[in-house]
Design an enzyme around this catalytic site. Sequence first.
Site, short mmCIF file in Angstrom:
data_model
loop_
_atom_site.label_atom_id
_atom_site.label_comp_id
_atom_site.label_asym_id
_atom_site.label_seq_id
_atom_site.Cartn_x
_atom_site.Cartn_y
_atom_site.Cartn_z
CD GLU A 1 -24.81 -17.02 -15.89
OE1 GLU A 1 -24.93 -18.35 -15.46
OE2 GLU A 1 -23.92 -17.18 -16.29
CG ASP A 2 -29.07 -16.89 -14.56
OD1 ASP A 2 -28.86 -17.38 -15.63
OD2 ASP A 2 -29.07 -17.23 -13.27
CE LYS B 1 -21.68 -19.48 -15.01
NZ LYS B 1 -22.28 -20.65 -16.08
CG ASP C 1 -27.86 -18.01 -19.06
OD1 ASP C 1 -27.39 -18.75 -18.77
OD2 ASP C 1 -27.50 -16.35 -18.89
CG ASN D 1 -23.78 -23.28 -20.11
OD1 ASN D 1 -24.31 -25.03 -20.30
ND2 ASN D 1 -24.19 -22.79 -19.56
N GLY E 1 -35.30 -18.58 -26.74
CA GLY E 1 -34.43 -17.91 -26.26
C GLY E 1 -33.33 -17.58 -26.44
CB ALA E 2 -30.60 -16.49 -24.08
CB ALA E 3 -30.08 -21.34 -24.38
CE1 TYR F 1 -3.86 1.78 0.01
CE2 TYR F 1 -3.49 2.91 1.66
CZ TYR F 1 -3.99 3.25 0.87
OH TYR F 1 -5.03 3.37 1.30
CG ASN G 1 -31.41 -28.15 -15.12
OD1 ASN G 1 -31.98 -29.37 -14.90
ND2 ASN G 1 -30.92 -28.21 -15.66
#
Length: 463
Positions: A212-213, A170, A238, A389, A272-274, A115, A359
Amino acid sequence: MANLTPNSSFSVTMRLQIPNRVGMLASVTQAIAHSGGNLGQIDLIEQSRQDSTRDITVDAASTEHAEAIVQAVKDVPEIKVISVYDRTFNLHRGGKISITSRIPLRSVSDLAMAYTPGVGRICTAIAQNPEEVYNLTIKQNTVAIVTDGSAVLGLGNLGPAAALPVMEGKAMLFKEFAGLDAFPICLDTQDTDEIVKAVKNIAPVFGGVNLEDIAAPRCFEIEKRLRAELNIPIFHDDQHGTAIVTLAALFNSLKLVNKSIADIRIVINGAGAAGVAIARLLRKAGAEHIWMCDSKGIISTTRTDLTPEKLEFAVTAQGTLADAVQGADVFIGVSAPGVLTPEMVQGMSKDAIVFAMANPIPEIQPELAPDNVAVMATGRSDYPNQINNVLAFPGVFRGALDCRASTITTMMCLEAASAIASLVNPSDLNRQHIIPSVFDQRVATAVAAAVQQAARAEGIAQS
């Protein structure tokens, strides 16, 4: 619908007081068995001549099932239930991650270097040569896990606070499987412009960003804009993580049934996204016949309600999911529980491939799959062939950060999928084993190497 297999995500530990007589413990285990529970560890806490105190762990299939098991034990004569705790909630209590220092601070000289005043020299060095931030800070090994909480698992729009447990998990996976330091960033906005602005503002700290999500179609624009405006890897797991592992599983499944990806007809349920990302990557891998379905059925050119992403995969055919799967070779589900019936699957081709990845309850449960299914996979850990994933994203980021790739490309994703598939030896490949285990220590290393090689071939590696 058949009962789901009990698993540890719904496990409980009961502390019981049991009379110390022959057969009393057996009466407890019989009650658990008759209730459909999966008996786990039994620990003796203390024992006297009169009774014993034991902790008994049991896996259930749902919260309601766990409650029924506990009640069955309570109903056993002379058994006293002292306490019950949910093991999953206990695991999360207090959070799952923490920050620790890499170096010790044991003396004044340590403090002076780490520091003030020594750190000022490092700040000046970075100001004079911005590239030094990769050598002199955490940036080279750090990933931001960014969410707005709008599409948390299969649970929906829960908001940023409720998304935090997923982002913590994650971060654990990044560290465990790739040695990367990741930190959850849960944004209290679902405005596209605000999300893009926030990520750009925190980008100096991070070597890469894992989105994510975030719900579709907003996630597509956010990723596109961030990739255009930042020079670090942006990866919406995703989308691309799911697509990579799905393609790896499909590569090996097609070897088993001796079919070509160019010849088969693939039905993807979930747009959707996936679903969109899977379709895009499969197309790049050589798939020529993809039918996508959403809640309204086949995504047809006759429909007027299609987003630009859906319009990419519109076909002339019309009808329901049942119509789509008739004669299809492959079903890939990233949608909703129980939407695929055994009768629908029976109408698929010989040696059908079914990836039911919703899921926690898949589109069709493996127990219900008819005889024409050659390969069955889900997203669950308690069935064979888990399409998860975690086989992709740790290695993708490890490789991208190690070579300082400025972005993640389609070629990198294709090579990652091939690397994952290659880890299943031909002699070990069978209908119960098309994909490596998530605990296979070779996976992240192999994926990272493949990603680096692709980045260097495409000229986007900066080191």
